[in-house]
Design a protein around this motif. Structure first.
Motif, PDB file in Angstrom:
ATOM      1  N   UNK A  20      42.425  52.464  40.817  1.00 23.24           N
ATOM      2  CA  UNK A  20      42.433  51.355  39.867  1.00 23.24           C
ATOM      3  C   UNK A  20      43.497  50.371  40.337  1.00 23.24           C
ATOM      4  N   UNK A  21      43.121  49.104  40.365  1.00 27.21           N
ATOM      5  CA  UNK A  21      44.029  48.075  40.846  1.00 27.21           C
ATOM      6  C   UNK A  21      44.108  46.930  39.862  1.00 27.21           C
ATOM      7  N   UNK A  22      45.243  46.274  39.874  1.00 26.52           N
ATOM      8  CA  UNK A  22      45.440  45.067  39.064  1.00 26.52           C
ATOM      9  C   UNK A  22      45.849  43.954  40.017  1.00 26.52           C
ATOM     10  N   UNK A  23      45.136  42.840  39.929  1.00 23.14           N
ATOM     11  CA  UNK A  23      45.393  41.692  40.794  1.00 23.14           C
ATOM     12  C   UNK A  23      45.675  40.487  39.904  1.00 23.14           C
ATOM     13  N   UNK A  24      46.821  39.864  40.074  1.00 21.82           N
ATOM     14  CA  UNK A  24      47.174  38.660  39.303  1.00 21.82           C
ATOM     15  C   UNK A  24      46.995  37.441  40.199  1.00 21.82           C
ATOM     16  N   UNK A  25      46.208  36.497  39.705  1.00 24.08           N
ATOM     17  CA  UNK A  25      45.899  35.263  40.425  1.00 24.08           C
ATOM     18  C   UNK A  25      46.495  34.090  39.662  1.00 24.08           C
ATOM     19  N   UNK A  26      47.064  33.146  40.372  1.00 20.39           N
ATOM     20  CA  UNK A  26      47.629  31.948  39.746  1.00 20.39           C
ATOM     21  C   UNK A  26      46.512  31.081  39.189  1.00 20.39           C
ATOM     22  N   UNK A  27      46.627  30.694  37.939  1.00 23.52           N
ATOM     23  CA  UNK A  27      45.659  29.805  37.308  1.00 23.52           C
ATOM     24  C   UNK A  27      44.503  30.571  36.677  1.00 23.52           C
ATOM     25  N   UNK A  28      43.604  29.817  36.091  1.00 18.12           N
ATOM     26  CA  UNK A  28      42.421  30.398  35.453  1.00 18.12           C
ATOM     27  C   UNK A  28      41.247  30.319  36.419  1.00 18.12           C
ATOM     28  N   UNK A  29      40.507  31.410  36.548  1.00 13.23           N
ATOM     29  CA  UNK A  29      39.370  31.449  37.465  1.00 13.23           C
ATOM     30  C   UNK A  29      38.119  30.925  36.778  1.00 13.23           C
ATOM     31  N   UNK A  30      37.331  30.166  37.522  1.00  9.40           N
ATOM     32  CA  UNK A  30      36.038  29.704  37.040  1.00  9.40           C
ATOM     33  C   UNK A  30      34.981  30.776  37.259  1.00  9.40           C
ATOM     34  N   UNK A  31      33.777  30.486  36.799  1.00 13.88           N
ATOM     35  CA  UNK A  31      32.677  31.459  36.864  1.00 13.88           C
ATOM     36  C   UNK A  31      32.355  31.871  38.298  1.00 13.88           C
ATOM     37  N   UNK A  32      32.413  30.942  39.238  1.00 14.55           N
ATOM     38  CA  UNK A  32      32.099  31.265  40.630  1.00 14.55           C
ATOM     39  C   UNK A  32      33.113  32.252  41.204  1.00 14.55           C
ATOM     40  N   UNK A  33      34.395  32.019  40.969  1.00 18.41           N
ATOM     41  CA  UNK A  33      35.426  32.920  41.469  1.00 18.41           C
ATOM     42  C   UNK A  33      35.330  34.284  40.797  1.00 18.41           C
ATOM     43  N   UNK A  34      35.075  34.304  39.501  1.00 17.22           N
ATOM     44  CA  UNK A  34      34.945  35.577  38.778  1.00 17.22           C
ATOM     45  C   UNK A  34      33.770  36.387  39.329  1.00 17.22           C
ATOM     46  N   UNK A  35      32.681  35.716  39.680  1.00 16.54           N
ATOM     47  CA  UNK A  35      31.499  36.426  40.186  1.00 16.54           C
ATOM     48  C   UNK A  35      31.748  37.075  41.551  1.00 16.54           C
ATOM     49  N   UNK A  36      32.815  36.693  42.239  1.00 16.50           N
ATOM     50  CA  UNK A  36      33.148  37.293  43.533  1.00 16.50           C
ATOM     51  C   UNK A  36      33.754  38.697  43.375  1.00 16.50           C
ATOM     52  N   UNK A  58      44.153  37.882  35.385  1.00 14.44           N
ATOM     53  CA  UNK A  58      44.367  39.241  35.868  1.00 14.44           C
ATOM     54  C   UNK A  58      43.009  39.913  36.045  1.00 14.44           C
ATOM     55  N   UNK A  59      42.796  40.474  37.220  1.00 13.68           N
ATOM     56  CA  UNK A  59      41.595  41.246  37.524  1.00 13.68           C
ATOM     57  C   UNK A  59      42.003  42.712  37.552  1.00 13.68           C
ATOM     58  N   UNK A  60      41.265  43.552  36.838  1.00 14.22           N
ATOM     59  CA  UNK A  60      41.569  44.986  36.811  1.00 14.22           C
ATOM     60  C   UNK A  60      40.286  45.761  37.047  1.00 14.22           C
ATOM     61  N   UNK A  61      40.343  46.740  37.934  1.00  9.17           N
ATOM     62  CA  UNK A  61      39.160  47.551  38.166  1.00  9.17           C
ATOM     63  C   UNK A  61      39.320  48.446  39.370  1.00  9.17           C
ATOM     64  N   UNK A  62      38.292  49.253  39.622  1.00  8.53           N
ATOM     65  CA  UNK A  62      38.352  50.199  40.727  1.00  8.53           C
ATOM     66  C   UNK A  62      38.037  49.542  42.072  1.00  8.53           C
ATOM     67  N   UNK A  63      38.754  49.954  43.089  1.00 11.77           N
ATOM     68  CA  UNK A  63      38.432  49.593  44.465  1.00 11.77           C
ATOM     69  C   UNK A  63      38.230  50.915  45.198  1.00 11.77           C
ATOM     70  N   UNK A  64      37.118  51.049  45.879  1.00 12.70           N
ATOM     71  CA  UNK A  64      36.665  52.333  46.404  1.00 12.70           C
ATOM     72  C   UNK A  64      37.524  52.915  47.520  1.00 12.70           C
ATOM     73  N   UNK A  65      38.080  52.044  48.364  1.00 14.26           N
ATOM     74  CA  UNK A  65      38.843  52.530  49.507  1.00 14.26           C
ATOM     75  C   UNK A  65      39.645  51.383  50.106  1.00 14.26           C
ATOM     76  N   UNK A  66      40.305  51.659  51.221  1.00 13.78           N
ATOM     77  CA  UNK A  66      41.123  50.622  51.874  1.00 13.78           C
ATOM     78  C   UNK A  66      40.322  49.387  52.232  1.00 13.78           C
ATOM     79  N   UNK A  67      39.099  49.584  52.718  1.00 15.85           N
ATOM     80  CA  UNK A  67      38.305  48.418  53.114  1.00 15.85           C
ATOM     81  C   UNK A  67      37.970  47.555  51.894  1.00 15.85           C
ATOM     82  N   UNK A  68      37.785  48.164  50.734  1.00 13.34           N
ATOM     83  CA  UNK A  68      37.530  47.391  49.515  1.00 13.34           C
ATOM     84  C   UNK A  68      38.767  46.597  49.108  1.00 13.34           C
ATOM     85  N   UNK A  69      39.945  47.181  49.302  1.00  8.70           N
ATOM     86  CA  UNK A  69      41.187  46.462  49.009  1.00  8.70           C
ATOM     87  C   UNK A  69      41.306  45.250  49.918  1.00  8.70           C
TER      88      UNK A  69
END
Length: 88
Positions: free
Chosen positions: A7-23, A37-48
């Motif tokens: 489980x990872x937490x990623x903090x991004x500066x500013x508010x993300x639009x729909x296109x960025x969120x869909x990534x 803040x994006x929170x969720x599972x990343x499967x392995x190093x390559x996903x990170x």
């Protein structure tokens, strides 16, 4: 031996639009003050590294990347130290 998802937490500066969120479809997006803040599972190093590459490709400003722990019994034992990635 495969590395368990983490489980990872990623903090991004500013508010993300729909296109960025869909990534980041496997992550939950929530505003945190002026940031996102994006929170969720990343499967392995390559996903990170893939998530970090997407952040760079979208021109987003990464403020923080935190591994909350792997999804295993040992991470649920009350030990809140952040484990590192293990090589197979």
């Amino acid at each position: 031996m495969a590395t368990p998802p983490c489980m990872c937490r990623i903090r991004i500066k500013g508010r993300l639009g729909a296109t960025a969120v869909s990534a980041f479809p496997s992550m939950v997006t929530e505003p945190s003050g002026p940031d996102t803040v994006l929170t969720g599972p990343l499967q392995d190093r390559s996903a990170v590294f893939g998530a970090l590459a997407k952040i760079e490709a979208l021109g987003l400003d990464l403020l923080e990347f935190r591994q909350l722990g792997s999804q295993t019994k040992s991470s649920q034992s009350g030990d809140d130290r952040t484990p590192g990635f293990r090589q197979p």
